[in-house]
Enzyme design. Sequence first.
Site, short mmCIF file in Angstrom:
data_model
loop_
_atom_site.label_atom_id
_atom_site.label_comp_id
_atom_site.label_asym_id
_atom_site.label_seq_id
_atom_site.Cartn_x
_atom_site.Cartn_y
_atom_site.Cartn_z
N GLU A 56 45.75 44.71 30.69
CA GLU A 56 45.10 43.46 31.03
C GLU A 56 44.12 43.16 29.92
O GLU A 56 42.95 43.54 29.95
CB GLU A 56 44.36 43.55 32.38
CG GLU A 56 43.90 42.19 32.87
CD GLU A 56 42.39 41.95 32.87
OE1 GLU A 56 41.98 40.79 33.03
OE2 GLU A 56 41.62 42.90 32.70
N ASP A 66 42.84 47.82 33.70
CA ASP A 66 41.92 46.68 33.82
C ASP A 66 40.94 46.62 32.66
O ASP A 66 40.40 47.64 32.22
CB ASP A 66 41.14 46.84 35.14
CG ASP A 66 40.18 45.70 35.38
OD1 ASP A 66 40.64 44.56 35.45
OD2 ASP A 66 38.96 45.95 35.50
C1 GLC Z 1 39.55 42.10 35.26
C2 GLC Z 1 39.92 41.59 36.62
C3 GLC Z 1 38.83 40.70 37.11
C4 GLC Z 1 37.57 41.47 37.17
C5 GLC Z 1 37.27 42.16 35.84
C6 GLC Z 1 36.23 43.20 36.00
O1 GLC Z 1 39.47 41.11 34.34
O2 GLC Z 1 41.14 40.93 36.56
O3 GLC Z 1 39.14 40.15 38.35
O4 GLC Z 1 36.52 40.61 37.48
O5 GLC Z 1 38.39 42.83 35.33
O6 GLC Z 1 36.76 44.35 36.62
C1 GLC Z 2 38.68 39.69 31.89
C2 GLC Z 2 38.85 38.72 30.72
C3 GLC Z 2 38.18 37.44 30.98
C4 GLC Z 2 38.47 37.14 32.41
C5 GLC Z 2 37.57 38.03 33.22
C6 GLC Z 2 37.81 37.94 34.67
O1 GLC Z 2 38.55 40.97 31.48
O2 GLC Z 2 38.57 39.22 29.47
O3 GLC Z 2 38.65 36.44 30.13
O4 GLC Z 2 38.27 35.81 32.68
O5 GLC Z 2 37.68 39.34 32.79
O6 GLC Z 2 37.58 36.67 35.10
#
Ligand code: GLC
Ligand code: GLC
Length: 657
Positions: A339, A297
């Site tokens: 991610e 993540d």
């Molecule tokens: C990732 C997850 C998102 C979350 C963020 C912080 O982007 O997909 O849902 O808010 O990380 O953990």
């Molecule tokens: C993620 C992304 C951002 C995304 C968010 C979760 O880490 O970098 O673009 O929208 O966290 O919403």
Amino acid sequence: MNLPAHDWRPEQARKSLERLLPELEEMYASELEAVTFDWSRFKNRLNREWERLFGYLHELYGWQYDFHYTLERILRALVRSWLERPEALRRLDERREADPEWFQSQDMVGVVLYVDLFSDHLTKLKENIPYFKKLGLTYLHLMPLFATPHGENDGGYAVSDYRSINPDLGTMEELEELADALREEGVSLVLDLVFNHTSDEHQWALRAKSGDPDFMAYYFTFPDRELPDQFQRYLRDIFPEVRRGSFTWCDELERWVWTTFNSYQWDLNYANAEVFRAMAEEMLFLANRGVEVLRLDAVAFLWKRLGTDCENQPEAHTIIRAFNAMARIVAPALLFKSEAIVHPNEVIRYVHPEECQLSYNPLLMALLWEALATQDIRLLEHSMRTRYRLPTGCAWVNYLRCHDDIGWTFDDDDARSVGIEPAGHRRFLNQFYSGEFPGSYARGKKFQEDVSGDARIAGTLSSLAGLEEALEREDSELIERAVRRITLLMGIQVSIGGFPLLYAGDEYGMINDYTYLHDPRKVNDSRWVHRCRKRWEAKEDLADADTIEWRFFRETVKLFTLRKQLPALYDGGMEVVDSGNRHVFAYLRAHADHRLLVAANFSETPQRVDGRLLDAWIANDEPLDLLSGKRVPIADGLVIDHHSAVWLDGAGPGTER
Ligand code: GLC
Ligand code: GLC
């Protein structure tokens, strides 16, 4: 004279291992006796990967006076975790090592879901394995299900304990049972490793709050605004609607804490070798529970450097590579999926056999929506032509929707090169998908609009593609159009290269759920509009051929089943084909003597493709369209209906020329 620098590392890596390992072998002698054969395999992997791991650790922590202690702790963690690895998983390791390309198979089909929204509980989830089998599933990603604060917790992404499951959802034993049951059915369990931050209720954070300096050093804390202000000048706000700035005042500590996401998500300080070691142990712990893929993540944010935006720093890659080396040694079956929802140049840098073997494909996702709105495929075509290729041994995970928002992450120069002004185009896309644009069929919600008017989009696949509006108007013509748009996108998702990841609910056309607006814990986060409870009544409906749910379910199963039958869909090799028509996106898939040409019409009207253009790729005057099951003559050109696609089979008579 410049002499080539002598690389001292291989030698030092070897020496440190020679010094450290015998001590551990002595320490664990009695346990090792029972597993001598496996232990020699472990040692082979250790010898193979150690130099690489040593190099990464040295890059990150070599300058610290206690580096040797760091090495010792990490080596011990490797041995301990390996000793704890269950027998069945060691056998899985062997199978995966013998077949490292297993995830390139066209058999791969993924689903992601929230346990509570899908089935309330882990045990009930297990009872649904037959449902997953019906879909042809081989990869099941459960959204974060760990212990988490009771109030807001960012949908589980604020983790309070990586070793215990949120009691509302089940227990660690139940998770392990589920992992076993899935593995027996050929389904890999996928979980998140939320390792950029912990919740402010994690034991580490609590001990930091109590003033323990060792644990304060797990996070970034500051007595005043001096450093935060210096950092802040370059940082972007991830959730600007919730809070400005990346730092939160903590009353207990009487200090500012770095919080990139929400104020209760504390960023971990990976410049501290203890943080690296502690998180690596959590990672291996999860691998030993039977998790086969970890979705890493928020990888972009792992390392902070003053004077930069603190995203995608080189050390972020080094940290992941070091985790990768540790996984190869202890749990070689474990894969990482990155991610990184960032600029496409950066996304690709996380994808490598020695880093993340799998990656979300956010560019394809965003540009499919872009092409749907504009009915023009030029930006999609240009970007896919230049940006699709991955290193061997890696795969894209293709998705249309997930639990997060859609961000318009295309490259500005790519846009300009096809005559699109990027900023205006993003504004248009936000207006289109939030339904503000005149004539738009989409029912999205803006997510995190900032002062400049920039925003991202939330909403389900079906609501964004016009189904919600069409159903409300009870207009069968509009329903038909929405259904076609959705199947058009799905068809590309399952055939373009890599494997598809379905967001649970999309298999029956789930539309937006607005109840979050009445929940104080959710109302500030419009992503909840597409985090919907599973409508089990819809499943009952699946028996009834007339419902829209059933139609989607049938289409989804049909596409997945077809995918599994086509050798050309193995792995991610894909070549964009010039269709000569700016509404028709076409590409060729080829593997093991099988060729498949996909041509998809994004326009609201039928479109013609010149026969000569197709002829160059498909050596058959009347190829079979695998979607309709009919032969289609192409010599005089091919007309593709609005929002439809053809999958032209290149095998069979006429293939040989
Ligand atoms: C990732 C997850 C998102 C979350 C963020 C912080 O982007 O997909 O849902 O808010 O990380 O953990
Ligand atoms: C993620 C992304 C951002 C995304 C968010 C979760 O880490 O970098 O673009 O929208 O966290 O919403």
